[in-house]
Scaffold this motif. Structure first.
Motif, PDB file in Angstrom:
ATOM      1  N   GLY A  50      25.522   3.653 -39.205  1.00 36.18           N
ATOM      2  CA  GLY A  50      26.779   4.317 -38.893  1.00 36.18           C
ATOM      3  C   GLY A  50      26.650   5.819 -38.790  1.00 36.18           C
ATOM      4  O   GLY A  50      27.383   6.474 -38.034  1.00 36.18           O
ATOM      5  N   SER A  51      25.690   6.399 -39.515  1.00 31.86           N
ATOM      6  CA  SER A  51      25.521   7.852 -39.488  1.00 31.86           C
ATOM      7  C   SER A  51      25.066   8.345 -38.126  1.00 31.86           C
ATOM      8  O   SER A  51      25.250   9.515 -37.782  1.00 31.86           O
ATOM      9  CB  SER A  51      24.504   8.292 -40.553  1.00 31.86           C
ATOM     10  OG  SER A  51      23.170   8.011 -40.142  1.00 31.86           O
ATOM     11  N   TYR A  79      19.577  11.610 -42.310  1.00 28.93           N
ATOM     12  CA  TYR A  79      19.736  10.851 -43.549  1.00 28.93           C
ATOM     13  C   TYR A  79      18.525   9.944 -43.729  1.00 28.93           C
ATOM     14  O   TYR A  79      18.043   9.329 -42.767  1.00 28.93           O
ATOM     15  CB  TYR A  79      21.008  10.003 -43.501  1.00 28.93           C
ATOM     16  CG  TYR A  79      22.270  10.813 -43.665  1.00 28.93           C
ATOM     17  CD1 TYR A  79      22.662  11.271 -44.930  1.00 28.93           C
ATOM     18  CD2 TYR A  79      23.084  11.124 -42.586  1.00 28.93           C
ATOM     19  CE1 TYR A  79      23.822  12.012 -45.102  1.00 28.93           C
ATOM     20  CE2 TYR A  79      24.243  11.874 -42.746  1.00 28.93           C
ATOM     21  CZ  TYR A  79      24.603  12.311 -44.010  1.00 28.93           C
ATOM     22  OH  TYR A  79      25.755  13.049 -44.173  1.00 28.93           O
ATOM     23  N   LYS A  84      25.901  11.875 -50.460  1.00 30.58           N
ATOM     24  CA  LYS A  84      26.914  10.856 -50.186  1.00 30.58           C
ATOM     25  C   LYS A  84      27.034  10.625 -48.680  1.00 30.58           C
ATOM     26  O   LYS A  84      27.017  11.554 -47.885  1.00 30.58           O
ATOM     27  CB  LYS A  84      28.269  11.287 -50.748  1.00 30.58           C
ATOM     28  CG  LYS A  84      28.390  11.102 -52.243  1.00 30.58           C
ATOM     29  CD  LYS A  84      29.821  11.314 -52.713  1.00 30.58           C
ATOM     30  CE  LYS A  84      29.949  11.010 -54.202  1.00 30.58           C
ATOM     31  NZ  LYS A  84      31.346  11.185 -54.677  1.00 30.58           N
ATOM     32  N   LEU A  85      27.151   9.350 -48.319  1.00 31.68           N
ATOM     33  CA  LEU A  85      27.378   8.965 -46.937  1.00 31.68           C
ATOM     34  C   LEU A  85      28.269   7.735 -46.956  1.00 31.68           C
ATOM     35  O   LEU A  85      27.841   6.662 -47.382  1.00 31.68           O
ATOM     36  CB  LEU A  85      26.057   8.660 -46.217  1.00 31.68           C
ATOM     37  CG  LEU A  85      26.179   8.178 -44.772  1.00 31.68           C
ATOM     38  CD1 LEU A  85      26.824   9.235 -43.885  1.00 31.68           C
ATOM     39  CD2 LEU A  85      24.809   7.799 -44.192  1.00 31.68           C
ATOM     40  N   GLY A  86      29.510   7.895 -46.502  1.00 32.52           N
ATOM     41  CA  GLY A  86      30.449   6.779 -46.547  1.00 32.52           C
ATOM     42  C   GLY A  86      30.677   6.358 -47.989  1.00 32.52           C
ATOM     43  O   GLY A  86      30.989   7.171 -48.853  1.00 32.52           O
ATOM     44  N   LYS A 102      23.592  -0.325 -43.298  1.00 30.32           N
ATOM     45  CA  LYS A 102      24.800  -0.166 -42.479  1.00 30.32           C
ATOM     46  C   LYS A 102      25.258   1.288 -42.454  1.00 30.32           C
ATOM     47  O   LYS A 102      25.692   1.800 -41.420  1.00 30.32           O
ATOM     48  CB  LYS A 102      25.912  -1.075 -43.006  1.00 30.32           C
ATOM     49  CG  LYS A 102      25.664  -2.555 -42.721  1.00 30.32           C
ATOM     50  CD  LYS A 102      26.785  -3.427 -43.253  1.00 30.32           C
ATOM     51  CE  LYS A 102      26.547  -4.894 -42.895  1.00 30.32           C
ATOM     52  NZ  LYS A 102      27.600  -5.783 -43.444  1.00 30.32           N
ATOM     53  N   GLU A 103      25.161   1.968 -43.589  1.00 27.38           N
ATOM     54  CA  GLU A 103      25.550   3.384 -43.638  1.00 27.38           C
ATOM     55  C   GLU A 103      24.611   4.233 -42.779  1.00 27.38           C
ATOM     56  O   GLU A 103      25.046   5.148 -42.073  1.00 27.38           O
ATOM     57  CB  GLU A 103      25.537   3.885 -45.087  1.00 27.38           C
ATOM     58  CG  GLU A 103      26.581   3.255 -45.980  1.00 27.38           C
ATOM     59  CD  GLU A 103      27.999   3.729 -45.678  1.00 27.38           C
ATOM     60  OE1 GLU A 103      28.192   4.525 -44.752  1.00 27.38           O
ATOM     61  OE2 GLU A 103      28.912   3.277 -46.372  1.00 27.38           O
ATOM     62  N   LYS A 144      24.082  -2.523 -47.623  1.00 26.72           N
ATOM     63  CA  LYS A 144      25.047  -1.425 -47.551  1.00 26.72           C
ATOM     64  C   LYS A 144      24.392  -0.147 -47.033  1.00 26.72           C
ATOM     65  O   LYS A 144      24.929   0.537 -46.159  1.00 26.72           O
ATOM     66  CB  LYS A 144      25.654  -1.183 -48.943  1.00 26.72           C
ATOM     67  CG  LYS A 144      26.740  -0.114 -48.975  1.00 26.72           C
ATOM     68  CD  LYS A 144      27.402  -0.041 -50.351  1.00 26.72           C
ATOM     69  CE  LYS A 144      26.475   0.549 -51.379  1.00 26.72           C
ATOM     70  NZ  LYS A 144      27.164   0.831 -52.667  1.00 26.72           N
ATOM     71  N   HIS A 145      23.203   0.166 -47.548  1.00 28.80           N
ATOM     72  CA  HIS A 145      22.514   1.379 -47.127  1.00 28.80           C
ATOM     73  C   HIS A 145      22.088   1.313 -45.664  1.00 28.80           C
ATOM     74  O   HIS A 145      22.163   2.307 -44.938  1.00 28.80           O
ATOM     75  CB  HIS A 145      21.290   1.625 -48.021  1.00 28.80           C
ATOM     76  CG  HIS A 145      21.654   2.151 -49.368  1.00 28.80           C
ATOM     77  ND1 HIS A 145      20.772   2.181 -50.429  1.00 28.80           N
ATOM     78  CD2 HIS A 145      22.812   2.666 -49.848  1.00 28.80           C
ATOM     79  CE1 HIS A 145      21.370   2.691 -51.490  1.00 28.80           C
ATOM     80  NE2 HIS A 145      22.611   2.989 -51.162  1.00 28.80           N
ATOM     81  N   SER A 152      28.276   5.036 -49.770  1.00 31.78           N
ATOM     82  CA  SER A 152      26.955   4.994 -50.393  1.00 31.78           C
ATOM     83  C   SER A 152      26.498   6.382 -50.811  1.00 31.78           C
ATOM     84  O   SER A 152      27.041   7.403 -50.385  1.00 31.78           O
ATOM     85  CB  SER A 152      25.924   4.413 -49.420  1.00 31.78           C
ATOM     86  OG  SER A 152      26.221   3.087 -49.089  1.00 31.78           O
TER      87      SER A 152
END
Length: 241
Positions: free
Chosen positions: A171-172, A130, A116-118, A167-168, A164-165, A120
């Protein structure tokens, strides 16, 4: 160089005709059966008729269909095109554990799946990195054989999942040193083709650019797919966004 071996060598057959998103009629040693297709997408721009294929057999009483189509042949050589997108993750995990993907991530103690990340759930966490895996099948980068029939290009719709992925992953990087977007080609690229644009091309393209600027690394791996197993063929950092 190590090889990911199948439990049993895959069975050669012919995909006679695609019946639905998930099924096709196949010929195996003269017997016509219905097999499962492990991808809902089109396989490139080819007509899914009379294609040589490789199938896995599953003797599970709970399964309605005993065969899965794992690969098709679109060229005049033995460059099989793996189409099972779930298999891609098994292959990535295997080759990381064999340290054949150290160019991408070398410093790690563990390979975690479904992290899990955010909002997603990403495919992998390799050490502190990631990593998200994609297996593109809308454009097949091989030189087609003489008997392959193509279809007119058909726009496809990318979902919000890709954006979405990306962006996650971007952000990571605020908390981690590295994030990777990995394209897996279960075949050897022999002819680079122009990628078909999706109906949400501009949005997806911008997400790629933003992620790249944030520091997400884009890699691609090619594989040599055989009835007995799969060998890593090449690992390259991608500049084609």
């Amino acid at each position: 160089m190590s090889t990911y071996l199948f439990e049993k060598p895959l069975i050669r057959g012919t995909m006679l005709k695609r019946k639905s998103q998930f099924t096709a009629s196949v010929d195996i040693n003269g017997e016509e059966l219905i097999a499962h297709i492990p991808t809902t997408n089109r396989i490139g721009d080819v007509e899914n008729k009379n294609l040589p294929c490789l199938l896995s057999y599953h003797d599970d009483p709970k399964r309605k269909l005993k065969y899965d189509i794992e690969a098709v042949l679109l060229s005049d050589d033995e460059n099989w095109i793996g189409i099972n997108q779930i298999l891609s993750n098994r292959l990535v995990e295997y080759f990381f554990n064999e340290h054949e993907l150290n160019q991408i991530v070398s410093d790690f103690d563990s390979v975690q799946r479904e992290v899990k990340l955010g909002i997603s759930k990403l495919d992998f966490k390799i050490g502190d990195t990631y990593l998200e895996v994609k297996t593109p099948l809308t454009t097949i980068n091989v030189k087609y054989g003489e008997n392959i029939k193509t279809l007119p290009p058909k726009p496809f719709s990318s979902t919000d999942r890709m954006v979405k992925h990306l962006k996650e992953l971007a952000g990571s990087l605020k908390k981690h040193e590295k994030a990777v977007f990995l394209q897996v080609f279960q075949y050897r690229i022999t002819e680079k083709k122009e990628r078909l644009r999706s109906t949400h091309y501009e949005e997806v393209s911008q997400a790629f650019k933003d992620a790249s600027q944030a520091g997400v690394e884009f890699w691609e791996i090619q594989m040599d797919f055989r009835p007995e197993g799969v060998t890593l063929y090449s690992v390259t950092k991608s500049t084609d966004l």
